[in-house]
Enzyme design. Sequence first.
Site, PDB file in Angstrom:
ATOM      1  N   SER A   1       0.858  -1.178   0.000  1.00  0.00           N
ATOM      2  CA  SER A   1       0.000   0.000   0.000  1.00  0.00           C
ATOM      3  C   SER A   1       0.899   1.234   0.000  1.00  0.00           C
ATOM      4  O   SER A   1       1.880   1.298  -0.731  1.00  0.00           O
ATOM      5  CB  SER A   1      -0.923  -0.042   1.220  1.00  0.00           C
TER       6      SER A   1
ATOM      7  N   TYR B   1      -4.542   8.048  -7.280  1.00  0.00           N
ATOM      8  CA  TYR B   1      -3.582   7.099  -6.712  1.00  0.00           C
ATOM      9  C   TYR B   1      -3.902   6.846  -5.241  1.00  0.00           C
ATOM     10  O   TYR B   1      -3.960   5.706  -4.783  1.00  0.00           O
ATOM     11  CB  TYR B   1      -2.159   7.632  -6.857  1.00  0.00           C
TER      12      TYR B   1
ATOM     13  N   LYS C   1      -5.108   3.367  -2.957  1.00  0.00           N
ATOM     14  CA  LYS C   1      -4.468   2.849  -1.745  1.00  0.00           C
ATOM     15  C   LYS C   1      -5.432   2.835  -0.564  1.00  0.00           C
ATOM     16  O   LYS C   1      -5.368   1.932   0.281  1.00  0.00           O
ATOM     17  CB  LYS C   1      -3.215   3.665  -1.430  1.00  0.00           C
TER      18      LYS C   1
ATOM     19  N   THR D   1      12.952   5.570  -5.980  1.00  0.00           N
ATOM     20  CA  THR D   1      12.858   4.406  -6.852  1.00  0.00           C
ATOM     21  C   THR D   1      12.464   4.873  -8.249  1.00  0.00           C
ATOM     22  O   THR D   1      12.281   6.058  -8.504  1.00  0.00           O
ATOM     23  CB  THR D   1      11.788   3.410  -6.349  1.00  0.00           C
TER      24      THR D   1
END
Length: 272
Positions: free
Chosen positions: A134, A148, A152, A183
């Site tokens: 999550s 988005y 979640k 990332t």
Amino acid sequence: MSKIIFITGASRGFGKSWAEALLKRGDKAAATARDTNSLNDLVKQYGDAILPLQLDVHSREAAFAAIQKAKAHFGRIDVVINNAGFGLQGAIEETTEEQARKQMETNFFGLLWVSQAALPVLREQKSGHIIQVSSFLGHATLPTLGVYTASKFAVEGLSETLAAEVKPFGINVSLVEPNGYATEFWGGSSYAQTEHTPLYEPLREAIKTNVKPEHFGKMEATNEALLKLIDSPNPPLRLFMGKVALPVVKQVYEQRLSLWEEWNDVAVAAHG
């Protein structure tokens, strides 16, 4: 004893890092990606310990097939990590129907399909651990990440309910809730953006000004946390990752509780 891990979204980011950490310590992994060529380096290094599987999580049928292939290959599945997902950045008004549906299809429905596919296997074993990736944005919101965040929030509600349903079968469910990390999540195929309008540019600029590099954790630092979660005999329902998540969410819940208390007389009167 080594564990058998089924992990989605293993081509990059958390998924790739976690798959490699698990393989490195001697576990075995059924690792899925839309393009299994992205897993060639892991196959070369770890050989038969990794089973690369092509999977588009949008397909419920494909999710069931991938789980069965992993079960047939390794004989069991100990841990399922639902990691596949992407981020959609843009104001809610700017978001198209196609973008909103794709966000939910991947982040929510893909996770649901893989969970459903794995449950019969784990129930038969009377053991297993489903780990849902999550976000701390499953508790808090951030402008320009509304859809988005909605995906979640949905994952949070689904998984907390699932945990209660499957506990009697010996199955644990955990939600991993990272804050921001450095990332590839916000780049390449893991990132989508709405067509921006000038109306929301001041808001976007304000967010950029307030977000600092130190707010983003180092992806490799999450590996040990994931291994500890997997190895725990009594894993938590929720685990934040990063130092930003808890302070932000604590503030959010303090504000919510204060507001609920302020309006409680109105709420009670509405009971009748």
